[in-house]
Design a protein around this motif. Sequence first.
Motif, mmCIF file in Angstrom:
data_model
loop_
_atom_site.group_PDB
_atom_site.id
_atom_site.type_symbol
_atom_site.label_atom_id
_atom_site.label_comp_id
_atom_site.label_asym_id
_atom_site.label_seq_id
_atom_site.Cartn_x
_atom_site.Cartn_y
_atom_site.Cartn_z
ATOM 1 N N LYS A 121 0.829 -1.208 0.000
ATOM 2 C CA LYS A 121 0.000 0.000 0.000
ATOM 3 C C LYS A 121 0.863 1.257 0.000
ATOM 4 N N THR A 124 2.346 1.788 -3.455
ATOM 5 C CA THR A 124 1.325 2.271 -4.378
ATOM 6 C C THR A 124 1.039 3.756 -4.148
ATOM 7 N N GLU A 125 0.972 4.160 -2.889
ATOM 8 C CA GLU A 125 0.718 5.572 -2.574
ATOM 9 C C GLU A 125 1.883 6.451 -2.999
ATOM 10 N N ILE A 129 1.535 3.486 -8.825
ATOM 11 C CA ILE A 129 1.534 2.189 -9.500
ATOM 12 C C ILE A 129 0.987 1.141 -8.534
ATOM 13 N N THR A 130 0.154 0.244 -9.040
ATOM 14 C CA THR A 130 -0.419 -0.786 -8.179
ATOM 15 C C THR A 130 0.554 -1.950 -8.026
ATOM 16 N N PHE A 131 1.293 -1.945 -6.947
ATOM 17 C CA PHE A 131 2.145 -3.082 -6.591
ATOM 18 C C PHE A 131 1.286 -4.125 -5.887
ATOM 19 N N SER A 132 1.719 -5.387 -5.967
ATOM 20 C CA SER A 132 0.982 -6.475 -5.320
ATOM 21 C C SER A 132 1.948 -7.556 -4.853
ATOM 22 N N ILE A 264 3.920 -6.417 -10.435
ATOM 23 C CA ILE A 264 3.117 -5.334 -11.015
ATOM 24 C C ILE A 264 2.390 -5.947 -12.201
#
Length: 266
Positions: A121, A124-125, A129-132, A264
């Motif tokens: 989170k 990403t902030e 970019i949406t890391f997972s 990603i």
Amino acid sequence: QREYKLLKVDTIIEGVYMNWSEDATIRQMKAIHQIMGQMELLQGGTFMMGAAPEPDGSYHPDVDPYLETPQVESKVAPYYICKYEVTVGQWGRIMNEKYEKEKAALPKAEVTFRECQDFVKTLTELTGITFSIPTEVEWEYAAKGGDRPDNTLYSGSSDPSAVAWYAKNSGARPHDCDARSTGMDANGADLLDMSGNVSEWCDTPFRLYSDMAQDSASPEILDETSMVIRGGNYLSEPYELTVTHRDPMPAGSSMPTLGFRLVIRK
């Protein structure tokens, strides 16, 4: 100021554009640049997840048929996955936590699944970019070599000592996430430590393959709180290092031998 401007580029890997937070520090940006520079692109596709039987219908002695079979046809969309596990230094700089500099290149371990989600989170902030954390399907596809499958028992070799730090060769300690010094071979997807060093969290609740294969409406739930962990670690025996070995772990638990890596989705 000049260093800050150089770091604040629009893109680091092709097709993934940065939208830096104004609060991002130089230390955080350097750590994120390092992570992004270690990403490998897997094109995805369809593969058979789980352990394949031997020609006579039996399974290799290191396979647990109850947890690792039957095979399930699985599809994976294109994604980037980090060459290494997240390190102590990367975690410390991004989360603004103190760490021992001599341990900076070691894999970050003893973190719960929920703490890993907090890290993702924060990334990403900071970047937009949406890391997972990889799903179990993404993890196994990568461990098997992704677009360039190895067709080996361990990730990149049929000899665990060639690709994994484990009980036999690790000295009962983790090793640096560094291809220049690790002494280990990468797998077909150019990834390291998918077998050994530290085990890794997957963003998938633990379920039986038999339920997945049958698309069961009432799957057997072994533990409501458990997520999948994969990959074996520096204290593991060879059977725990295979590309199909899987274990349940409560999301709120941690171990000195358990870390994670990042993806990603393209």
